[in-house]
Motif scaffolding. Sequence first.
Motif, PDB file in Angstrom:
ATOM      1  N   PRO A   4      -0.915  22.328   8.796  1.00  0.00           N
ATOM      2  CA  PRO A   4       0.510  22.032   8.970  1.00  0.00           C
ATOM      3  C   PRO A   4       0.801  20.547   9.167  1.00  0.00           C
ATOM      4  O   PRO A   4       1.840  20.051   8.714  1.00  0.00           O
ATOM      5  N   ASP A   5      -0.101  19.812   9.821  1.00  0.00           N
ATOM      6  CA  ASP A   5       0.114  18.377  10.007  1.00  0.00           C
ATOM      7  C   ASP A   5       0.051  17.646   8.673  1.00  0.00           C
ATOM      8  O   ASP A   5       0.856  16.749   8.406  1.00  0.00           O
ATOM      9  N   LEU A   6      -0.899  18.038   7.834  1.00  0.00           N
ATOM     10  CA  LEU A   6      -1.033  17.420   6.521  1.00  0.00           C
ATOM     11  C   LEU A   6       0.178  17.758   5.653  1.00  0.00           C
ATOM     12  O   LEU A   6       0.727  16.890   4.970  1.00  0.00           O
ATOM     13  N   ARG A   7       0.614  18.996   5.682  1.00  0.00           N
ATOM     14  CA  ARG A   7       1.793  19.409   4.912  1.00  0.00           C
ATOM     15  C   ARG A   7       3.012  18.603   5.347  1.00  0.00           C
ATOM     16  O   ARG A   7       3.763  18.104   4.516  1.00  0.00           O
ATOM     17  N   ALA A   8       3.200  18.443   6.646  1.00  0.00           N
ATOM     18  CA  ALA A   8       4.341  17.674   7.167  1.00  0.00           C
ATOM     19  C   ALA A   8       4.243  16.207   6.745  1.00  0.00           C
ATOM     20  O   ALA A   8       5.248  15.585   6.402  1.00  0.00           O
ATOM     21  N   ALA A   9       3.037  15.657   6.740  1.00  0.00           N
ATOM     22  CA  ALA A   9       2.843  14.266   6.323  1.00  0.00           C
ATOM     23  C   ALA A   9       3.205  14.095   4.854  1.00  0.00           C
ATOM     24  O   ALA A   9       3.852  13.107   4.477  1.00  0.00           O
ATOM     25  N   TYR A  10       2.793  15.033   4.013  1.00  0.00           N
ATOM     26  CA  TYR A  10       3.144  14.962   2.594  1.00  0.00           C
ATOM     27  C   TYR A  10       4.657  15.082   2.394  1.00  0.00           C
ATOM     28  O   TYR A  10       5.229  14.418   1.531  1.00  0.00           O
ATOM     29  N   GLU A  11       5.312  15.913   3.174  1.00  0.00           N
ATOM     30  CA  GLU A  11       6.769  16.037   3.075  1.00  0.00           C
ATOM     31  C   GLU A  11       7.449  14.721   3.455  1.00  0.00           C
ATOM     32  O   GLU A  11       8.374  14.273   2.772  1.00  0.00           O
ATOM     33  N   ARG A  12       6.973  14.083   4.526  1.00  0.00           N
ATOM     34  CA  ARG A  12       7.549  12.787   4.930  1.00  0.00           C
ATOM     35  C   ARG A  12       7.275  11.726   3.871  1.00  0.00           C
ATOM     36  O   ARG A  12       8.135  10.892   3.569  1.00  0.00           O
ATOM     37  N   LEU A  13       6.085  11.752   3.297  1.00  0.00           N
ATOM     38  CA  LEU A  13       5.727  10.788   2.262  1.00  0.00           C
ATOM     39  C   LEU A  13       6.649  10.941   1.049  1.00  0.00           C
ATOM     40  O   LEU A  13       7.173   9.956   0.530  1.00  0.00           O
ATOM     41  N   THR A  14       6.844  12.161   0.605  1.00  0.00           N
ATOM     42  CA  THR A  14       7.729  12.405  -0.533  1.00  0.00           C
ATOM     43  C   THR A  14       9.142  11.932  -0.230  1.00  0.00           C
ATOM     44  O   THR A  14       9.775  11.278  -1.065  1.00  0.00           O
ATOM     45  N   GLN A  15       9.635  12.227   0.965  1.00  0.00           N
ATOM     46  CA  GLN A  15      10.976  11.774   1.349  1.00  0.00           C
ATOM     47  C   GLN A  15      11.051  10.249   1.355  1.00  0.00           C
ATOM     48  O   GLN A  15      12.042   9.667   0.907  1.00  0.00           O
ATOM     49  N   SER A  16      10.011   9.608   1.847  1.00  0.00           N
ATOM     50  CA  SER A  16       9.986   8.141   1.874  1.00  0.00           C
ATOM     51  C   SER A  16       9.973   7.557   0.471  1.00  0.00           C
ATOM     52  O   SER A  16      10.670   6.585   0.184  1.00  0.00           O
ATOM     53  N   PRO A  57       1.302  14.353  -5.029  1.00  0.00           N
ATOM     54  CA  PRO A  57       2.142  15.294  -4.286  1.00  0.00           C
ATOM     55  C   PRO A  57       1.360  16.518  -3.812  1.00  0.00           C
ATOM     56  O   PRO A  57       0.568  17.087  -4.574  1.00  0.00           O
ATOM     57  N   ASP A  58       1.581  16.884  -2.572  1.00  0.00           N
ATOM     58  CA  ASP A  58       0.977  18.087  -1.986  1.00  0.00           C
ATOM     59  C   ASP A  58      -0.528  18.163  -2.178  1.00  0.00           C
ATOM     60  O   ASP A  58      -1.090  19.227  -2.369  1.00  0.00           O
ATOM     61  N   GLY A  59      -1.212  17.024  -2.164  1.00  0.00           N
ATOM     62  CA  GLY A  59      -2.652  17.009  -2.312  1.00  0.00           C
ATOM     63  C   GLY A  59      -3.123  17.032  -3.746  1.00  0.00           C
ATOM     64  O   GLY A  59      -4.320  17.005  -4.005  1.00  0.00           O
ATOM     65  N   GLY A  60      -2.213  17.097  -4.699  1.00  0.00           N
ATOM     66  CA  GLY A  60      -2.554  16.982  -6.115  1.00  0.00           C
ATOM     67  C   GLY A  60      -3.038  18.241  -6.790  1.00  0.00           C
ATOM     68  O   GLY A  60      -3.345  18.213  -7.975  1.00  0.00           O
ATOM     69  N   GLY A  61      -3.093  19.342  -6.074  1.00  0.00           N
ATOM     70  CA  GLY A  61      -3.651  20.557  -6.657  1.00  0.00           C
ATOM     71  C   GLY A  61      -2.901  21.102  -7.851  1.00  0.00           C
ATOM     72  O   GLY A  61      -3.476  21.769  -8.694  1.00  0.00           O
ATOM     73  N   HIS A  62      -1.613  20.821  -7.950  1.00  0.00           N
ATOM     74  CA  HIS A  62      -0.825  21.397  -9.039  1.00  0.00           C
ATOM     75  C   HIS A  62      -0.426  20.379 -10.105  1.00  0.00           C
ATOM     76  O   HIS A  62       0.330  20.689 -11.003  1.00  0.00           O
TER      77      HIS A  62
END
Length: 91
Positions: A4-16, A57-62
């Motif tokens: 969840p911490d990593l997911r939240a960090a990616y969400e903040r990164l995308t918003q930034s 985005p989101d760790g690049g998996g998709h």
Amino acid sequence: MTDPDLRAAYERLTQSIEEVARLEGAEGVLTEWVIVFAAQHFDGDGDGVTQVGITLPDGGGHVPYHRVMGLLDYALTRYRADVAEAEAGES
């Protein structure tokens, strides 16, 4: 991505990224992004080690490789043109 911490960090990164792109004049919806980074540290012997990485985005998996490579290649081509133009103006 399950952390969840990593997911939240990616969400903040995308918003930034969206905010910076908008402030830089981008219009429309952010569809893709790639961050290339370098980090320097020293190993146990005191030798400098450079780490180069890519964040997607989101760790690049998709994100398919051909999309990432195309985006990087396009950005690099434009950057090379900017550098060539700047250098031509200096001579």
